[in-house]
Design a protein around this motif. Structure first.
Motif, mmCIF file in Angstrom:
data_model
loop_
_atom_site.group_PDB
_atom_site.id
_atom_site.type_symbol
_atom_site.label_atom_id
_atom_site.label_comp_id
_atom_site.label_asym_id
_atom_site.label_seq_id
_atom_site.Cartn_x
_atom_site.Cartn_y
_atom_site.Cartn_z
ATOM 1 N N TYR B 265 -40.652 14.512 32.256
ATOM 2 C CA TYR B 265 -41.581 13.453 31.860
ATOM 3 C C TYR B 265 -42.167 12.751 33.085
ATOM 4 C CZ TYR B 265 -39.980 13.904 27.007
ATOM 5 O OH TYR B 265 -39.704 14.368 25.749
ATOM 6 N N LYS B 266 -41.889 13.282 34.260
ATOM 7 C CA LYS B 266 -42.403 12.728 35.523
ATOM 8 C C LYS B 266 -41.986 11.279 35.748
ATOM 9 C CE LYS B 266 -46.281 15.843 36.201
ATOM 10 N NZ LYS B 266 -45.931 16.813 35.138
ATOM 11 N N ARG B 267 -40.743 10.978 35.338
ATOM 12 C CA ARG B 267 -40.238 9.628 35.569
ATOM 13 C C ARG B 267 -39.274 9.612 36.758
ATOM 14 N NH1 ARG B 267 -38.155 8.944 29.436
ATOM 15 N NH2 ARG B 267 -40.157 8.769 28.380
ATOM 16 N N SER B 268 -39.256 10.695 37.543
ATOM 17 C CA SER B 268 -38.300 10.779 38.655
ATOM 18 C C SER B 268 -39.027 10.783 39.989
ATOM 19 C CB SER B 268 -37.499 12.072 38.511
ATOM 20 O OG SER B 268 -36.875 12.406 39.731
ATOM 21 N N VAL B 271 -39.896 14.233 41.572
ATOM 22 C CA VAL B 271 -40.897 15.157 41.018
ATOM 23 C C VAL B 271 -41.717 15.777 42.154
ATOM 24 C CG1 VAL B 271 -43.038 15.254 39.664
ATOM 25 C CG2 VAL B 271 -41.041 14.063 38.759
ATOM 26 N N SER B 385 -30.315 -1.636 40.730
ATOM 27 C CA SER B 385 -30.560 -0.205 40.792
ATOM 28 C C SER B 385 -32.026 0.020 41.127
ATOM 29 C CB SER B 385 -30.195 0.451 39.472
ATOM 30 O OG SER B 385 -30.696 -0.317 38.417
ATOM 31 N N ASN B 387 -35.886 1.619 41.203
ATOM 32 C CA ASN B 387 -36.851 2.109 40.237
ATOM 33 C C ASN B 387 -36.867 3.639 40.393
ATOM 34 O OD1 ASN B 387 -39.221 2.995 39.038
ATOM 35 N ND2 ASN B 387 -40.302 1.084 39.519
ATOM 36 N N ALA B 389 -38.538 5.977 39.022
ATOM 37 C CA ALA B 389 -39.850 6.624 39.064
ATOM 38 C C ALA B 389 -40.447 6.596 40.469
ATOM 39 C CB ALA B 389 -40.790 5.952 38.073
ATOM 40 N N THR B 390 -40.199 5.512 41.212
ATOM 41 C CA THR B 390 -40.824 5.380 42.541
ATOM 42 C C THR B 390 -39.817 5.557 43.667
ATOM 43 O OG1 THR B 390 -40.405 3.003 42.559
ATOM 44 C CG2 THR B 390 -42.502 3.720 41.651
ATOM 45 N N ASP B 392 -38.237 3.114 44.819
ATOM 46 C CA ASP B 392 -38.177 1.834 45.524
ATOM 47 C C ASP B 392 -36.938 1.054 45.111
ATOM 48 O OD1 ASP B 392 -40.469 2.231 46.907
ATOM 49 O OD2 ASP B 392 -41.735 0.991 45.607
ATOM 50 N N PHE B 393 -36.259 0.528 46.105
ATOM 51 C CA PHE B 393 -35.120 -0.332 45.832
ATOM 52 C C PHE B 393 -35.333 -1.658 46.517
ATOM 53 C CE2 PHE B 393 -31.262 -2.490 46.810
ATOM 54 C CZ PHE B 393 -30.470 -2.320 45.693
ATOM 55 N N ILE B 419 -35.474 -0.805 50.412
ATOM 56 C CA ILE B 419 -35.734 0.497 51.049
ATOM 57 C C ILE B 419 -36.190 1.475 49.972
ATOM 58 C CG2 ILE B 419 -33.360 1.390 50.788
ATOM 59 C CD1 ILE B 419 -33.692 2.513 53.707
ATOM 60 N N ASN B 420 -37.006 2.443 50.353
ATOM 61 C CA ASN B 420 -37.308 3.523 49.423
ATOM 62 C C ASN B 420 -36.216 4.571 49.587
ATOM 63 O OD1 ASN B 420 -38.536 6.322 48.716
ATOM 64 N ND2 ASN B 420 -39.799 4.793 47.651
#
Lengths: 483, 461
Positions: B265-268, B271, B385, B387, B389-390, B392-393, B419-420
């Motif tokens: 579903y492209k939520r990771s 991807v 936790s 995100n 999908a992105t 980003d933390f 941090i990402n």
């Protein structure tokens, strides 16, 4: 609900029988039983991934002796299994009592014999599954077709009706017929390698009319727009900032930064930073904080149904009621269940709540809010030279022992020279319980009052809660960022 | 306790009802779960509460040839209600939407791996009194320490039986046990009155592996380390993740990002990154379901499919085969299920979950990791936790300490960091030899360079 009969086994003769079993053995006991039915529809990208229905029973029996609790959970509702679980809970209470250090009594409260029923204008049983599916499909379609940037949509519809009985050793016998509904919508969008999502929900106690408000009808449209808006948002810059919180975020702030530490079980177990603050000024003088889960809040907010955090009685048979937590900046009351009110020798205030009849009641919030004051929102922004306007929340949590809390905002706008500027995403805010309440420098008027609903977790249990307030301004908050 | 219910007969009855009411369904599955548990709770460092309970239920999942799904469940284990819920599931299936991505429920094709020590038969004779002994271990640690003022904690023993039967020939049943002990220790500094807490827990398949004393001692150590909290200045510095920090920031997010459903579903945030390097060469991760006695181990998954060991990330490369599948996502991608269908109870449709997610240990000594840091952070836990999908933390360090000249110093107050995750993976410069197992995770200490720390100490001071 045709299954109502199952609870009729708790007739007077059977209850008398249980009272006799308990006599001289236990100091307090209660029984909760629920028979429920419900539906879940889960759609992703306009396809059903779950369409389900259920029929369940739950029963929990609690016994208390001199500071020790025993609890027995069963699923088959018949007199034999209930009696045998009743005896087990007494045995557990005896065993617990034999080991404990802190002895105390449960103060006897007035019995309640009453029946309650949630008012449903459009009962869920009158709405067929096709109609529910049509509604979900429509939300999915609106979200998916609102922009080419949308990559993924999800809509979850959940409803349930239940019949409940509560019986305790004070002589209470309370019947309730409840009905709830919740609709969640999630939209992901993508542009130039950036993925963003937004999530919104509506929910309450009542029937299908919960979905008839304008807000409910526009749920997916709003979520889709938000998701797209976030694609162009900037990452936040970390540091110390003045923030203006919208009603949803103000509610989250008061829930996390104050509410949890006011739960009297944490106070007694020395886990709350507010354990020695009763009667002291812990907030600025113009701040009032209330928890009022009693019915009728929906009407006050202009909704045709009861809000998600409301209840008639708590899970220990105490009527829900309005409790003033902070009055003019002074800590006035903790939130109590039967045990904590007995131990502190205070009246209970109806905050013993459990996630189901199979779980034990803990001290929990209901509908926690900050009372409005006098600031107009435009004035509030203009008066704030530089800062961040934060709207809506993603999640929040707190450590009641150290007092450090944190929550995440959905939208955050920079304020420069009193003007609302660019949008930022994933802004995280953090602070200390005893510091932040004294940093609230402005409280909005009643025109800005709003609320939000959600699920709050504690000790492995989730209960329905609401929180809210007007717009508020908080000075000197720590903002986390990637830059 | 359940001798009155013949689950095998009830499952076959349910299928018969389905055959009778909608004979040309594509496939159907009956799932029956039964569980019993026992729980003792400690509050104010005293036994406070004991609970026993049982749960059972049956669900049916049924698909039409066009892929439309119906699902229904109940805990009323009698034929009358089961007949009703099967009919309900058929009704749900008929009103659902067609789904060409649905291929089939699992078929019986492959042998099952032997995995031992998933069930501890001592649970059958476990008395509440025995359980209380474990809790007493917790209590003693708190009583004997001068600074410990209170403790809450619990011990839980669980036994579960699951039985899966589908119309494609799968028929499996298995029993498992889970024991859990936890401690939240409250300490007060005897000199300045500062109060803080520390948490620790264990989750094991075998009762003999539960160690209350060790759990409470570790919680006490964490609590003491969390005293004397101070705000620090905003700065970029290296961060050493403790095993819990590694779970929070590496394993847990990866568990979500490699979930094939999130991915499809492209939520990771992973991807498009398969067969690509996503971080330091030091990262090697696998998901292993077939280790004897581990909490995340299983012979079959929530759909009755055989479980196995899967490589996910090798020397920093995210493998093409690095996704976790159930039968639905596998069918959609045209691969075989990885045996990761997860089901929390009979009342849920299978989702996807990890087995035992393992970050392979490195070569560094744990002490050296800290000793080599001139100025940095030891991050024990964060409740935030990223995100997924992105990637980003940004969040709060719930428990962490400043490291100065190779020594662990004061705890941190109101300290955030951002941090990402892809940058985090890239900046991993060392992984310890030592590791800890928490539930289904196996986590070493990890050093990450160059992390943006946001302190609440004003720059003016």
């Amino acid at each position: 609900m045709e299954t109502y009969d199952e609870l009729s086994l708790f007739d007077n003769a059977f209850i008398a029988d249980l009272i006799q079993e308990a006599e001289h053995n236990v100091e307090y006991w209660d029984i909760r039983a629920t028979v429920s039915e419900g539906t879940t529809l889960d759609f992703t990208d306009q396809k059903s991934t779950e369409i389900s229905s259920y029929e369940m029973t739950n029963c929990g029996i609690r016994a208390f002796i001199n500071g020790g609790w025993g609890f027995s959970v069963l699923k088959d509702l018949n007199k034999d299994s209930i009696r045998s679980s009743f005896l087990k809970s007494i045995k557990l209470a005896k065993l617990t009592k034999s080991l404990l250090k802190n002895e105390f009594k449960i103060i006897e409260r007035d019995p309640i014999e009453k029946s309650f029923k949630i008012d449903c204008k459009l009962p869920l049983s009158d709405v067929n599954i096709e109609e529910k599916i049509k509604l979900v499909k429509n939300h999915e379609k609106i979200a998916a077709s609102s922009s080419k940037l949308i990559t993924n949509t999800r809509t979850i519809y959940m409803d349930g009706v239940s019949n409940n009985i509560f019986i305790n050793s004070f002589g209470s016998k309370i019947k309730q017929t409840l009905s709830y509904l919740r609709l969640l919508n999630m939209v992901y969008s993508r542009k130039a390698g950036i993925i963003q999502r937004s999530l919104n929900s509506v929910g309450g106690l009542g029937g299908f009319e919960i979905l008839s408000t304008e807000k409910a009808e526009k749920l997916s449209e709003k979520t889709a727009q938000e998701s797209i808006k976030l694609l162009d948002a900037k990452s936040p810059i970390g540091g110390q900032f003045t923030i203006i919180a919208d009603p949803k975020l103000a509610g989250t702030l008061i829930h996390e930064a104050l509410g949890h530490a006011c739960e009297a079980d944490l106070v007694l177990s020395k886990e709350s930073i507010l354990k020695e603050e009763m009667g002291k000024e812990i907030a600025l003088q113009n701040i009032n904080v209330i928890d009022d889960p009693s019915m009728g809040q929906g009407k006050k907010l202009g909704l045709p149904y009861e809000i998600f955090g409301s209840y008639f009685i708590d899970d220990e048979g105490i009527l829900s009621q309005k409790t003033t937590i902070i009055e003019n900046g002074v800590l006035k009351n903790y939130l109590h269940n039967l045990e904590t009110s007995s131990r502190m020798n205070l009246p209970p205030n109806g905050h013993g709540r459990a996630s189901s009849s199979s779980a034990r009641p803990q001290v929990r919030m209901g509908f926690t809010y900050i009372e409005p004051k006098d600031w107009n929102i435009e004035e509030l922004i203009q008066d704030t030279k530089n800062g961040i306007l934060c709207e809506d929340f993603l999640y929040g949590y707190t450590n009641p022992t150290t007092g450090n809390f944190q929550f995440k905002c959905k939208f955050s706008y920079k304020i420069e020279n009193g003007e609302k500027k660019e949008l930022m995403r994933d802004v995280a805010l953090s602070g200390m319980i005893l510091e932040v309440l004294k940093k609230i420098s402005a409280v909005g008027d009643k025109n800005t009052f709003g609320h939000s609903q959600g699920i709050c977790g504690k000790g492995g249990q989730s209960v329905r809660v609401c929180d809210g307030g007007p717009y508020i301004r908080v000075d000197d908050i720590t903002v986390g960022g990637l830059n | 306790m359940y001798e009155d219910i013949d689950i095998f007969e009830l499952a076959k009855f349910a299928i018969k009802v389905a055959d009778k009411n909608f004979s040309n369904y594509k496939c159907a599955e009956i799932f029956i779960g039964k569980s019993e548990y026992l729980n003792i709770e400690v509050e104010e460092n005293s036994v406070k509460y004991s609970e026993i309970g049982r749960n059972h239920g049956i669900s049916i999942r049924i698909y039409q040839t066009n892929g439309s799904i119906g699902f229904a469940f109940t805990n009323k284990m009698n034929k009358k209600v089961v007949e009703k819920i099967v009919k309900n599931a058929i009704k749900m299936m008929r009103v659902g939407t067609p789904d060409p991505n649905f291929k089939n429920l699992p078929e019986k094709l492959k042998p099952y791996s032997m995995v031992e020590d998933l069930y501890d038969k001592s649970i059958k004779s476990l008395l509440i009194e025995d359980a209380i002994d474990h809790v007493k271990d917790l209590i003693n640690v708190c009583t004997e320490d001068d600074q410990a003022i209170s403790q809450s904690g619990d011990f839980t023993a669980n036994s579960n039986l699951s039985y899966i039967f589908n119309s494609n020939g799968i028929e499996v049943s298995g029993e498992e046990t889970l024991f859990n002990i936890s401690s939240n220790m409250i300490v007060k500094d005897t000199i300045n009155g500062d109060v803080s807490n520390g948490y620790e827990s264990q989750m094991k398949r075998m009762l003999a592996d539960i160690d209350g004393t060790k759990t409470a001692e570790e919680a006490l150590k964490n609590a003491k380390r969390n005293l004397h909290r101070k705000k620090i200045k905003t700065k970029k510095m290296p961060v050493i993740l403790s095993p819990k920090g590694t779970i929070n920031l590496i394993l847990n997010p990866i568990a979500s990002a490699i979930n094939a459903e999130m991915y499809q579903y492209k939520r990771s945030f992973l991807v498009g990154k398969r067969e690509k390097k996503i971080g330091s060469d030091l990262i090697n991760i696998n998901d292993n379901a077939v280790i004897n006695g581990r909490v995340g181990s299983n012979i079959f998954d929530g759909e009755g499919f055989p479980c196995r060991n899967k490589k996910i990330i090798e020397n920093g490369h995210f493998l093409q085969s690095g996704l976790l599948h159930n039968s639905y996502t596998a069918g959609k991608e045209g691969v075989e299920s990885t045996g990761n269908a997860s089901r929390s109870s009979f009342s849920s449709v299978p989702s996807i979950g990890i087995s035992n997610l393992i970050l392979q240990p490195g070569t560094a000594q744990n002490d050296e990791l800290i000793q080599n840091v001139k100025e940095g952070i030891l991050l024990n836990s964060t409740a935030d936790s990223p995100n997924i999908a992105t990637g980003d933390f940004s969040g709060l360090i719930s428990q962490g300490n400043l490291i100065q000249n190779g020594e662990i110093k004061h705890a941190l107050n109101e300290t955030m960091f951002g941090i990402n995750l892809l940058d985090l993976f890239e900046n991993i410069t060392s992984i310890s030899k030592e590791y800890k197992i928490y539930g289904p995770y196996s986590a070493p200490y990890v050093k990450i360079d160059n992390v943006q720390i946001i302190g609440a100490q004003s720059l003016k001071n």
